[in-house]
Scaffold this motif. Structure first.
Motif, PDB file in Angstrom:
ATOM      1  N   HIS A  13       0.824  -1.083   0.219  1.00  0.00           N
ATOM      2  CA  HIS A  13      -0.124  -0.005  -0.069  1.00  0.00           C
ATOM      3  C   HIS A  13       0.717   1.242  -0.055  1.00  0.00           C
ATOM      4  O   HIS A  13       1.739   1.390   0.876  1.00  0.00           O
ATOM      5  N   GLY A  39      -3.543   0.036   8.573  1.00  0.00           N
ATOM      6  CA  GLY A  39      -3.321  -0.288   7.172  1.00  0.00           C
ATOM      7  C   GLY A  39      -2.096  -1.045   6.825  1.00  0.00           C
ATOM      8  O   GLY A  39      -2.013  -2.254   7.454  1.00  0.00           O
ATOM      9  N   GLY A  41       0.965   0.251   7.629  1.00  0.00           N
ATOM     10  CA  GLY A  41       1.862   0.952   8.501  1.00  0.00           C
ATOM     11  C   GLY A  41       2.546   1.898   7.896  1.00  0.00           C
ATOM     12  O   GLY A  41       3.681   2.073   8.232  1.00  0.00           O
ATOM     13  N   ARG A  60      -9.585  -1.651  12.080  1.00  0.00           N
ATOM     14  CA  ARG A  60     -10.816  -2.521  12.237  1.00  0.00           C
ATOM     15  C   ARG A  60     -10.585  -3.800  11.670  1.00  0.00           C
ATOM     16  O   ARG A  60     -11.349  -4.899  11.563  1.00  0.00           O
ATOM     17  N   ALA A  64      -5.058  -6.316   8.915  1.00  0.00           N
ATOM     18  CA  ALA A  64      -4.133  -5.127   9.009  1.00  0.00           C
ATOM     19  C   ALA A  64      -3.554  -5.214  10.557  1.00  0.00           C
ATOM     20  O   ALA A  64      -2.418  -4.841  10.754  1.00  0.00           O
ATOM     21  N   GLY A  83      -9.920  -2.556  16.588  1.00  0.00           N
ATOM     22  CA  GLY A  83     -10.921  -1.910  16.840  1.00  0.00           C
ATOM     23  C   GLY A  83     -11.411  -0.773  15.749  1.00  0.00           C
ATOM     24  O   GLY A  83     -10.634  -0.616  14.831  1.00  0.00           O
ATOM     25  N   ARG A  84     -12.276   0.020  16.141  1.00  0.00           N
ATOM     26  CA  ARG A  84     -12.584   0.986  15.066  1.00  0.00           C
ATOM     27  C   ARG A  84     -12.188   2.438  15.715  1.00  0.00           C
ATOM     28  O   ARG A  84     -12.498   2.725  16.749  1.00  0.00           O
ATOM     29  N   LEU A 107      -8.665   7.675   5.747  1.00  0.00           N
ATOM     30  CA  LEU A 107     -10.141   7.173   5.532  1.00  0.00           C
ATOM     31  C   LEU A 107     -10.056   6.169   4.375  1.00  0.00           C
ATOM     32  O   LEU A 107      -9.124   6.132   3.447  1.00  0.00           O
ATOM     33  N   GLY A 108     -10.911   5.242   4.337  1.00  0.00           N
ATOM     34  CA  GLY A 108     -11.187   4.214   3.255  1.00  0.00           C
ATOM     35  C   GLY A 108     -10.526   3.281   3.458  1.00  0.00           C
ATOM     36  O   GLY A 108     -10.291   2.509   4.421  1.00  0.00           O
ATOM     37  N   VAL A 109     -10.440   2.396   2.140  1.00  0.00           N
ATOM     38  CA  VAL A 109      -9.589   1.158   2.407  1.00  0.00           C
ATOM     39  C   VAL A 109      -8.168   1.293   1.777  1.00  0.00           C
ATOM     40  O   VAL A 109      -7.805   2.209   0.964  1.00  0.00           O
ATOM     41  N   SER A 110      -7.511   0.194   2.028  1.00  0.00           N
ATOM     42  CA  SER A 110      -6.114  -0.157   1.692  1.00  0.00           C
ATOM     43  C   SER A 110      -6.160  -1.011   0.308  1.00  0.00           C
ATOM     44  O   SER A 110      -6.791  -1.414   0.050  1.00  0.00           O
TER      45      SER A 110
END
Ligand SMILES: C[S@@+](CC[C@H](N)C(=O)[O-])C[C@H]1O[C@@H](n2cnc3c(N)ncnc32)[C@H](O)[C@@H]1O
Length: 340
Positions: A13, A39, A41, A60, A64, A83-84, A107-110
């Motif tokens: 990533h 994510g 890191g 979360r 990850a 966690g979140r 934010l978002g996805v990796s």
């Protein structure tokens, strides 16, 4: 972050705006910082390279967190905490910590999540229609197969900013009557047909629908709103809040929150926080305009295109009471329409 062509960096990533994020976070020796979106890191490693501090690594996604634990095995300054980020206050409390010096959120996805077909985030790879970062709770297939046509249309219209949302929702509901959706490519195909094919557009016609479903499945806007309110409570005076968004709704939520809490609310939104009379500002915003990636960064990493960085300094004022009428409350789906 949006989906796109298969990344040349598959299996990694590439962090976006990393230099700017570390500059805004400004870690110093002895500090305690939270990376709420560990994510791969990328930010964590970049920050730990410039100062000797403790980094609480939250994500979360169980995969990850495996990376965070591997990182912690090599660097004792890293403390993983699954966690979140919307529950940052509870996570810190469970660690017997109430206050921290900085929080960064990307934010978002990796790319790890997008690149793995099994996770079901991508319309480019066939996999189960899943999209759950946490690997639990209702999946994207549950949403597409069980929500009403109106609900699907609202989600796709508001979170995906898709003009043809009603047409797509109608087609989805029509198709699921004979055969429920189970895979990503099947959904991408039906959305593409509903929109009359690609019509020479550079982005896949299902991009916005996938983004909307992912945001809904993971309650991404709700998480952001909860994290902002919690950050106000857990940051020490002088602490830093640094957030990178990839979606206009999210950037606007961050912008309006910081405007309201820094005493600069011109009252632009009916839905989001207003500046209460007599409340002292809890954040100081030194750079009003969002920081955007350079042309060089977007050329080398197209995923950076829509990234916006905002950051602020926590003041000494007490946190506002979020339950009071002047608090920053969670906007519902319909209310998000007002901030897009
Ligand atoms: C864009 S990636 C972060 C990449 C990271 N900054 C890096 O440099 O490697 C976003 C990460 O945030 C996580 N995430 C998204 N929403 C979250 C939430 N509400 N709480 C905790 N983690 C979340 C995702 O699982 C994903 O791993």
């Amino acid at each position: 972050m949006s989906d796109g062509p298969i990344s040349p960096h598959a299996g990694t990533h590439v962090p976006v705006l990393a230099e700017e994020v570390i500059h805004a976070l400004a870690p110093v020796a002895g500090a305690v910082m939270v990376d709420g979106t560990y994510g791969g890191g990328g930010y964590a490693r970049a920050a730990l390279a410039v100062a000797n501090f403790t980094l609480i690594a939250i994500d979360r996604d169980p995969e990850a967190m495996e990376r965070a634990w591997a990182h912690a095995g090599k660097d004792p300054r890293v403390i993983p905490a699954a966690g979140r980020f919307g529950e940052i206050e509870q996570i810190l409390h469970a660690m017997s910590r109430d206050q921290v010096d900085g929080i960064m959120l990307d934010l978002g996805v990796s790319s790890f999540q997008i690149d793995e077909a099994e996770r079901g985030f991508s319309f480019m790879r066939d996999g189960p229609l899943d999209m759950r970062m946490e690997k639990r709770g209702p999946s994207a297939a549950d949403a597409v197969n069980h929500l009403t046509e109106g609900e699907l249309a609202d989600i796709i219209h508001i979170l995906g900013e898709e003009h043809a949302a009603r047409r797509i929702a109608r087609e989805l509901v029509h198709r699921r009557r004979s055969q429920p959706f189970t895979t990503t490519l099947d959904l991408a195909d039906v959305v593409e047909k509903a929109l009359g094919g690609r019509r020479g557009k550079p982005t896949h016609p299902a991009t916005r629908t996938f983004q909307a479903l992912r945001m809904w499945v993971n309650d991404e806007s709700g998480e952001l709103v909860r994290a902002l309110a919690a950050a106000e409570r857990v940051l020490k005076p002088g602490g830093r809040l640094v957030i990178v968004t990839f979606h206009s709704i999210e950037d606007r939520i961050v912008k309006l929150f910081l405007r309201s809490r820094s005493g600069n609310d011109p009252g632009v939104s009916r839905h989001l926080p207003k500046m209460a009379k007599g409340k002292a500002p809890t954040f100081e915003v030194l750079q009003r305009k969002a920081i955007e990636p350079s042309e060089a960064e977007t050329a080398s990493n197209p995923r950076a295109r829509s990234a916006r960085l905002r950051w602020a300094l926590r003041t000494e004022a007490p946190a506002w009471n979020v339950d009071a009428d002047d608090g920053f409350r969670l906007p519902g789906l319909k209310q998000l329409e007002g901030v897009a």
